[in-house]
Design an enzyme around this catalytic site. Structure first.
Site, short mmCIF file in Angstrom:
data_model
loop_
_atom_site.label_atom_id
_atom_site.label_comp_id
_atom_site.label_asym_id
_atom_site.label_seq_id
_atom_site.Cartn_x
_atom_site.Cartn_y
_atom_site.Cartn_z
N ASP A 156 -7.60 -6.13 51.46
CA ASP A 156 -8.33 -6.41 52.84
C ASP A 156 -7.69 -6.84 53.78
O ASP A 156 -6.65 -6.68 54.04
CB ASP A 156 -9.54 -7.24 52.19
CG ASP A 156 -10.95 -7.01 52.79
OD1 ASP A 156 -10.90 -7.45 54.18
OD2 ASP A 156 -11.82 -6.59 52.29
N HIS A 187 -13.29 -11.56 56.79
CA HIS A 187 -13.84 -10.20 56.04
C HIS A 187 -13.32 -10.22 54.57
O HIS A 187 -14.16 -10.37 53.73
CB HIS A 187 -13.28 -9.14 56.54
CG HIS A 187 -13.96 -7.62 55.88
ND1 HIS A 187 -13.38 -7.07 55.07
CD2 HIS A 187 -15.11 -7.04 56.23
CE1 HIS A 187 -14.07 -6.03 54.65
NE2 HIS A 187 -15.21 -6.04 55.30
N SER A 342 -19.34 -3.21 53.23
CA SER A 342 -18.26 -3.87 52.64
C SER A 342 -18.57 -5.16 51.75
O SER A 342 -18.04 -5.51 51.13
CB SER A 342 -17.66 -4.44 53.99
OG SER A 342 -16.76 -3.64 54.53
#
Length: 396
Positions: A156, A187, A342
């Site tokens: 990621d 994120h 996600s």
């Protein structure tokens, strides 16, 4: 005799072109790395042949640079479980020469991969309670093993490993983007928090390993994603953790044969791999790595068991999981709410880590187990799409 040799040379040249590897195209509208390519060798390519091929490519590249043409040459090399290949920056003539090598399976342009996320307003973390209760509820019910002994590779944007949510269970693994071991978008930290955070996580005792492949804009080349998978497999193997590891990729882009091929090898090696289906409300067969059939592709559900409006769908989807207004960790401490597939994928990775620890099943068999435990509760899941929602088997 001269005529015979001329004919033979022409025949060999024609044979070389006939056997040339396919140079794949990218879907219209895909963002590509300028002059970037991924080269995948055939499965029967020996280590010696691969080494000779790379030396030959380096020589070609040297001649190109001597002619004053731009090009960086080979940047990343992949070599694991009979998957051999590399990526780099090459001019068109060099790529044509490379594709003519009979040991090359295919060549494809290097495209940009993006995270699948929206940032939303703050709300309670309903996702944990939903996956542990058949009929809803506000409590998260789980076995005390809680992913103990399982490693979670978060491929990621990086992870804030010092966040209190991880209680010292998070480490940096590999940074394939820059020299900053930080999470520039938040994120990766959010994803890791859903997998194994003490408050927001499912497998609360699992170890997080940060593999940074996305930049501060949430983007990265396909070649970098492949390099991250390659590193994760080798690292897990070195520590005897292949079948006690999960790998989460909350990211995706246009279809990539190379990315799908390497992702499938991670599962063949023994790992569980969860990926996000995508946020374009289209068939996920058009995306990678979501279209790879051996991975666990996760679509996003809402709090009332509906399909999230943005979520991709299609036969490649294995399960739905909570992906709307999900509360988890953010870099620097505290929390934030995000939405997207996600956020759905790490719910599956967390339950996978939980089941590996609780039931002792190997990682490459966990996706089937998740589907066995799941419940058909999603309303209007989309054409040719499963209605099954992730469940941890708590009995509630």
């Amino acid at each position: 005799m001269t005529g015979f040799l001329t004919i033979l040379s022409l025949s060999l040249a024609a044979l070389s072109v006939t056997n040339a590897a396919q140079i794949l195209s990218v879907p219209q509208g895909a963002e590509v790395v300028p002059n970037g390519y991924i080269v995948v060798m055939k499965d029967d390519t020996s280590e010696q042949d691969f080494s000779s091929h790379r030396a030959w490519v380096s020589n070609i590249h040297h001649n190109v640079t001597r002619r004053g043409l731009n090009g960086e040459g080979v940047k990343e090399t992949y070599d694991f479980d009979n998957v051999r290949g590399y990526s780099g920056i090459f001019d068109k003539d060099t790529i044509k020469d490379i594709s003519n090598d009979p040991k090359v399976a295919f060549v494809e342009p290097d495209a940009i991969i993006k995270q699948h996320v929206f940032v939303q307003q703050r709300k309670a973390p309903w996702g944990l309670s939903r996956l542990s209760n058949r009929r809803g509820g506000r409590n998260y019910v789980f076995d005390s093993t809680a992913g103990n002994g399982v490693w979670a590779y978060v491929v990621d944007s990086g992870v804030d490993i010092h966040h209190s949510e991880f209680q010292g269970r998070a480490i940096w693994g590999s940074n394939l983007v820059d020299n900053k071991n930080s999470d520039g978008t938040g994120h990766g930290t959010h994803v890791a928090g859903t997998i194994a955070g003490k408050t927001y996580g499912i497998a609360k005792k699992a170890k997080i390993i940060a593999v940074k492949v996305l930049d501060s804009e949430g983007k990265g080349p396909t070649s970098g994603i492949i390099a991250g998978i390659n590193w994760s497999i080798k690292h897990a193997r070195q520590h005897g953790k292949l079948q006690k590891s999960v790998l989460n990729m909350s990211l995706g882009g246009s279809y990539s044969a190379g990315l799908n091929h390497v992702t499938a090898r991670a599962i063949k090696a023994g790992m569980f791999v969860s990926v996000s289906a995508g946020n374009d409300n289209i068939n996920s067969n058009n995306n990678s790595p979501a279209s790879e059939r051996s991975v666990c592709t996760i679509a996003a559900s809402t709090e009332n068991d509906g399909k999230a409006s943005f979520s991709n769908w299609g036969p490649a989807v294995d399960l739905y999981a909570p992906g709307h207004n999900i509360l988890s960790a953010r870099p620097g401490g505290g929390s934030q709410t995000m939405s997207g597939t996600s956020m759905a994928a790490p719910h599956a990775a967390g339950v996978a880590a939980y089941l590996i620890a609780k039931e002792g099943i190997p990682g490459d068999r966990v996706c089937l187990r998740l589907k066995q435990l799941s419940r058909p509760t999603i309303r209007n899941p989309g054409p040719d799409t499963t209605s099954r929602l992730l469940y941890n088997g708590s009995g509630r």
